[in-house]
Design a protein around this motif. Structure first.
Motif, PDB file in Angstrom:
ATOM      1  N   ALA A  66       0.601  -1.337  -3.773  1.00 37.46           N
ATOM      2  CA  ALA A  66      -0.126  -0.551  -2.553  1.00 37.46           C
ATOM      3  C   ALA A  66      -0.857  -2.195  -1.800  1.00 37.46           C
ATOM      4  O   ALA A  66      -1.340  -1.641  -0.494  1.00 37.46           O
ATOM      5  N   ALA A  67      -1.364  -2.772  -2.345  1.00 38.40           N
ATOM      6  CA  ALA A  67      -2.445  -3.855  -1.741  1.00 38.40           C
ATOM      7  C   ALA A  67      -1.735  -4.943  -0.672  1.00 38.40           C
ATOM      8  O   ALA A  67      -1.824  -4.983   0.332  1.00 38.40           O
ATOM      9  N   ALA A  68      -0.620  -5.635  -2.140  1.00 36.00           N
ATOM     10  CA  ALA A  68      -0.497  -6.150  -0.288  1.00 36.00           C
ATOM     11  C   ALA A  68       0.637  -5.694   0.523  1.00 36.00           C
ATOM     12  O   ALA A  68       0.826  -6.578   0.625  1.00 36.00           O
ATOM     13  N   GLN A  69       0.711  -4.700   0.249  1.00 36.20           N
ATOM     14  CA  GLN A  69       1.961  -3.627   1.119  1.00 36.20           C
ATOM     15  C   GLN A  69       0.915  -3.736   2.639  1.00 36.20           C
ATOM     16  O   GLN A  69       1.607  -3.637   3.237  1.00 36.20           O
ATOM     17  N   SER A  70      -0.285  -3.194   1.514  1.00 33.11           N
ATOM     18  CA  SER A  70      -1.174  -2.935   3.471  1.00 33.11           C
ATOM     19  C   SER A  70      -1.151  -4.836   3.959  1.00 33.11           C
ATOM     20  O   SER A  70      -2.226  -3.881   5.042  1.00 33.11           O
ATOM     21  N   ALA A  71      -0.826  -5.365   3.984  1.00 29.75           N
ATOM     22  CA  ALA A  71      -1.666  -6.059   3.660  1.00 29.75           C
ATOM     23  C   ALA A  71      -0.692  -7.246   4.842  1.00 29.75           C
ATOM     24  O   ALA A  71      -0.491  -8.001   5.821  1.00 29.75           O
ATOM     25  N   LEU A  72       0.917  -6.777   4.928  1.00 29.01           N
ATOM     26  CA  LEU A  72       2.021  -6.939   5.610  1.00 29.01           C
ATOM     27  C   LEU A  72       1.696  -6.417   7.331  1.00 29.01           C
ATOM     28  O   LEU A  72       1.026  -5.640   7.779  1.00 29.01           O
ATOM     29  N   PRO A  73       2.425  -7.522   8.162  1.00 29.31           N
ATOM     30  CA  PRO A  73       2.244  -7.588   9.181  1.00 29.31           C
ATOM     31  C   PRO A  73       2.955  -5.824   9.606  1.00 29.31           C
ATOM     32  O   PRO A  73       3.402  -5.565   9.614  1.00 29.31           O
ATOM     33  N   ALA A  74       2.035  -5.446  11.018  1.00 28.39           N
ATOM     34  CA  ALA A  74       2.291  -4.260  11.724  1.00 28.39           C
ATOM     35  C   ALA A  74       4.332  -4.248  11.487  1.00 28.39           C
ATOM     36  O   ALA A  74       4.661  -2.980  11.478  1.00 28.39           O
TER      37      ALA A  74
END
Length: 275
Positions: free
Chosen positions: A144-152
């Protein structure tokens, strides 16, 4: 004829494999969220336990093979759900069914990984280690943390791409590590993995948005054969790995991707052992 379990049997590769195995005269116990002999959600501990109980009851406690096909793609909004379904689902199921495979005297298991594990440059090494350490809670948090850091833009098109590719890599590594342990290898249970590429299934078309008649030459990754795969192409190799005659292959990762991995990583395999 034997008794085989196929997860994800209601659609795509799982349905094609179930059809092929039944046509060969085998008994197939299908597992899926719907339209299956065992209706279960493999994304959580309760669903996995339910699936194992039902499978053992239906099979009488002895299985000739298991094909862990069920999985979700990078378009799923929850990265945490992706790691639970794609990694912990098959691992927990196979661990629990190992004794039933041993009882057959020649148990076979095959797991569906993906060529995304080696061709998509977004692998989260920390997540890999959490998955292989069987820490589901921490793995879900990390995903979940890695997902939140993805570009829009990535969040819009493939929100769980990191979790997807990473879970498939960890699953392939689990296969190689597990297959050679005494509990599997010396008990005569063979464990292998298939890494499909661009195969026209609902999962692939839904994840890539390519539509029902995509252009192979316009696909983001190389397609040396110039065609997409079909679910039946994967079902063929699932059956081969499950056959009793497949007695001298374990811990293998078979790429069935039309040459994509070979085109992108020509010299990656085999890798030489260094002193």
């Amino acid at each position: 004829m034997g008794t085989y379990v196929i997860t994800g049997s209601a659609s795509g590769m799982g349905a094609a494999a179930a059809t092929r195995m039944r046509a060969a005269g085998h008994r197939v116990i299908g597992v899926d969220l719907r339209d299956a002999d065992v209706v279960a959600d493999l994304g959580g501990a309760e669903g996995r336990a339910h699936a194992v109980r039902e499978i053992l009851a239906l099979s009488g406690g002895t299985l000739d093979g298991v094909a862990a096909v069920a999985g979700v793609g990078p378009s799923v909004r929850s990265a945490a759900a992706v790691v639970s379904i794609n990694y912990f689902g098959p691992v927990a199921l196979l661990d629990a069914l190992r004794p039933a495979l041993e009882r057959s005297g020649a148990g076979r298991a095959v797991v569906i990984s993906s060529n995304s594990a080696s061709t998509v440059p977004v692998i989260d090494d920390e997540l890999v280690e959490l998955l292989l350490a069987s820490d589901e809670e921490a793995a879900r948090e990390r995903a979940a943390a890695a997902q939140s850091a993805l570009p829009a833009a990535t969040l819009d098109s493939a929100p769980s791409i990191v979790a997807y590719a990473t879970s498939k890599l960890a699953l392939a590594r689990w296969v190689r590590r597990t297959a050679v342990t005494p509990q599997w290898a010396r008990r005569g249970i063979l464990l292998n993995s298939i890494a499909p590429g661009a195969v026209l299934t609902p999962l692939m078309t839904g994840s890539t948005g390519v539509g029902e008649a995509p252009d192979a030459d316009g696909f983001p990754t190389p397609m040396p054969l110039g065609v997409f795969g079909e679910a039946a192409d994967i079902a063929f190799w699932i059956e081969q790995f499950l056959r009793p005659e497949a007695r001298f292959t374990t811990g293998s990762i078979l790429y069935v991707d039309g040459g994509t991995d070979a085109a992108m990583r020509t010299d990656a395999q085999p890798s030489a052992m260094r002193r």
